[in-house]
Design an enzyme around this catalytic site. Structure first.
Site, PDB file in Angstrom:
ATOM      1  CD  GLN A 252      -2.778  -1.280  -0.245  1.00 12.90           C
ATOM      2  OE1 GLN A 252      -3.312  -0.033  -0.109  1.00 12.90           O
ATOM      3  NE2 GLN A 252      -2.355  -2.162  -0.675  1.00 12.90           N
ATOM      4  CG  HIS A 255      -1.992   2.965  -3.689  1.00 14.73           C
ATOM      5  ND1 HIS A 255      -2.300   3.521  -4.258  1.00 14.73           N
ATOM      6  CD2 HIS A 255      -1.794   1.413  -2.875  1.00 14.73           C
ATOM      7  CE1 HIS A 255      -3.205   1.818  -4.384  1.00 14.73           C
ATOM      8  NE2 HIS A 255      -2.689   1.133  -3.976  1.00 14.73           N
ATOM      9  CD  GLU A 322      -8.604   3.046   1.418  1.00 13.65           C
ATOM     10  OE1 GLU A 322      -9.033   3.766   0.029  1.00 13.65           O
ATOM     11  OE2 GLU A 322      -7.528   3.527   1.618  1.00 13.65           O
ATOM     12  CG  HIS A 323      -8.041  -0.623   2.556  1.00 11.26           C
ATOM     13  ND1 HIS A 323      -6.038   0.082   2.142  1.00 11.26           N
ATOM     14  CD2 HIS A 323      -7.910  -1.019   1.478  1.00 11.26           C
ATOM     15  CE1 HIS A 323      -6.975   0.435   0.891  1.00 11.26           C
ATOM     16  NE2 HIS A 323      -7.911  -0.697   0.379  1.00 11.26           N
ATOM     17  CG  ASP A 356      -6.420  -1.819  -3.580  1.00  9.75           C
ATOM     18  OD1 ASP A 356      -6.911  -1.722  -2.927  1.00  9.75           O
ATOM     19  OD2 ASP A 356      -4.540  -1.709  -2.807  1.00  9.75           O
ATOM     20  CG  HIS A 416     -47.586  22.501   7.580  1.00 11.72           C
ATOM     21  ND1 HIS A 416     -47.207  23.375   6.965  1.00 11.72           N
ATOM     22  CD2 HIS A 416     -46.987  21.245   6.527  1.00 11.72           C
ATOM     23  CE1 HIS A 416     -45.922  23.489   6.781  1.00 11.72           C
ATOM     24  NE2 HIS A 416     -45.507  22.006   6.003  1.00 11.72           N
TER      25      HIS A 416
END
Length: 446
Positions: A252, A255, A322-323, A356, A416
């Site tokens: 990761q 990235h 995230e992961h 992924d 109303h």
């Protein structure tokens, strides 16, 4: 022993003082220009940012066919296999979302329908790598949800059409494909130009400019979620294999230079060994992305040792990554103890890279602790959950009218209340003073 940091975040020099307002201002100018000048502005910014100015940004069918023809057969076969995994999971998600209707009381029918969005814009990033998987996750999932029209935009790579990305977009079901990238792409889809249809919803990851563009355009269009740099968190006990942990953290970190890669473990040896192995893999290997991964690991890598499994779960929820990979004796315990994460990867046989690229779950996920309040992109993001109601019983309408009159007047909403009064008068024969006066004034009779 208490919490022990074997490796701490140092951050990139100057990162926290980076001119975020410049990004915001640049994006604001791009959106304004495209809103004002349409395709001409898209071309201006494409030339400026991507050195790309073809006769048409939209690919014709013959150009799409040519791009597919230029892909290796194995690549196409792999795209189709991966897309089948994504399709199958997305269909299972869609089938879990049910329309329903209930008769709440005699003659009062309430219902719910899940209506697909009409027009979606999918952004497929590609500045550093051709990210085929993003086409599966955004376009294919939208099509499974029932979206009628999906526009896909992706940037050129080194001044060329990214053939494999185009193939993935086409096979995923994109109705139109444009080779245009960056904030100019998301802005064009959001506001519409002479050649790019305005969409109702934007999906897909991107760089800081794309993310800021989506933030500024949110409200004018819907978006999937606000996303920052990719994150990985590994939770491990003494049974974890440090070489596997290290390999997955690096997977990761490649990235980008600002990817948090974090290990929380109950075992000091696993922590120390992981650090040593990461260093060896990054400094003494032929990994083509080692320089990017090293920058990320040096700046944002963390290794934390805790005393107990309970503390590990608690800290994992605080990170809300995230992961999250689980390397413990009983990986499925995480399903009970963790509540804040984008996606879980349970056990050594599973890795984030599966999610992924190939396994079928969606990889567009919340970052920067936003998993505390949202999940990632899924079929449901492309659906509008809409309600309807019908009252078929005069008695029920009259009863609700009386209730509405009282409830509305408690809030000082007289008009109303009168809508409710009218039903009470029609169906319960209530004598209501304002109706009598109105009838006398207008000559109307119920």
């Amino acid at each position: 022993m208490g919490r022990q940091y074997l490796k701490e975040v140092t951050g990139l020099p100057g990162l926290k003082t980076a001119p975020n307002m410049d990004v915001s201002a640049i994006v604001k100018d791009v959106i304004y220009s495209i809103r004002k000048d349409g395709d001409a502005a898209v071309r201006k910014y494409s030339e400026k940012f991507d050195k790309w100015s073809p006769p048409s940004f939209k690919l014709s069918q013959s150009e799409i066919n040519a791009a597919i023809a230029n892909c290796p057969r194995q690549t196409l076969d792999d795209i189709e296999e991966v897309q089948q995994n994504v399709r199958d999971f997305a269909k299972a998600q869609r089938n879990s979302i049910k329309d329903f209707e209930v008769e709440l009381r005699p003659g009062v029918h309430l219902g719910q329908k899940n209506v697909p969005i009409d027009n979606v814009g999918a952004y497929i990033p590609g500045g550093r790598y051709p990210l085929l998987a993003s086409a599966h996750m955004t376009i294919l999932t939208a099509k499974v949800a029932g979206v009628k029209n999906v526009i896909g935009c992706t940037p050129p790579i080194n001044g060329k059409v990214p053939n494999s990305t185009v193939a993935a977009m086409h096979l995923a079901g994109a109705d139109e494909i444009f080779i245009v990238g960056g904030v100019q792409a998301v802005a064009a889809m959001a506001v519409g130009t002479e050649t790019i249809q305005k969409v109702d919803f934007l999906a897909g990851p991107g760089n800081a400019f794309v993310a800021e563009g989506k933030r500024q355009l949110f409200g004018e269009v819907g978006i999937d979620l606000f996303a920052g740099p990719t994150e990985i968190l590994v939770l491990a006990d003494e049974t974890a294999d440090a070489f596997t942990v290290a390999t997955d953290l690096i997977s990761q970190a490649e990235h980008g230079p600002d990817t948090p890669a974090v290990l929380i473990t109950t075992c000091p040896k696993v922590g120390r060994d992981t650090i040593e192995i990461v260093e060896r893999l990054l400094y003494n290997s032929d990994l083509s992305t080692a320089s990017v991964a090293k920058t990320s690991w040096d700046a944002f890598g963390e290794v934390i040792v805790v005393d107990t499994m309970g503390e590990m779960w608690e800290l994992g929820n605080q990170y809300a990554s995230e992961h999250v990979q689980i390397f413990t004796r009983s990986p499925r315990d995480a399903l009970e103890h963790l509540t804040s994460y984008g996606a879980l990867f349970l056990g050594e046989k599973t890795c984030v890279s599966f999610g992924d690229k190939v396994i079928g779950t969606n990889h567009v996920l919340p970052t920067r602790t936003t998993s505390r309040y949202t999940g990632g992109l899924w079929v449901g993001k492309y659906l509008k959950t809409c309600t309807y109601q019908e009252v078929t019983s005069e008695q029920a309408s009259g009863d609700l009218g009386r209730l509405c009159g009282r409830a509305a007047r408690a809030e000082n909403f007289e008009a109303h209340a009168r809508s409710g009064d009218l039903r009470a008068s029609k169906y319960k024969k209530d004598q209501i003073q304002w109706i009598k006066k109105s009838q006398a004034a207008t000559g109307v009779r119920l």
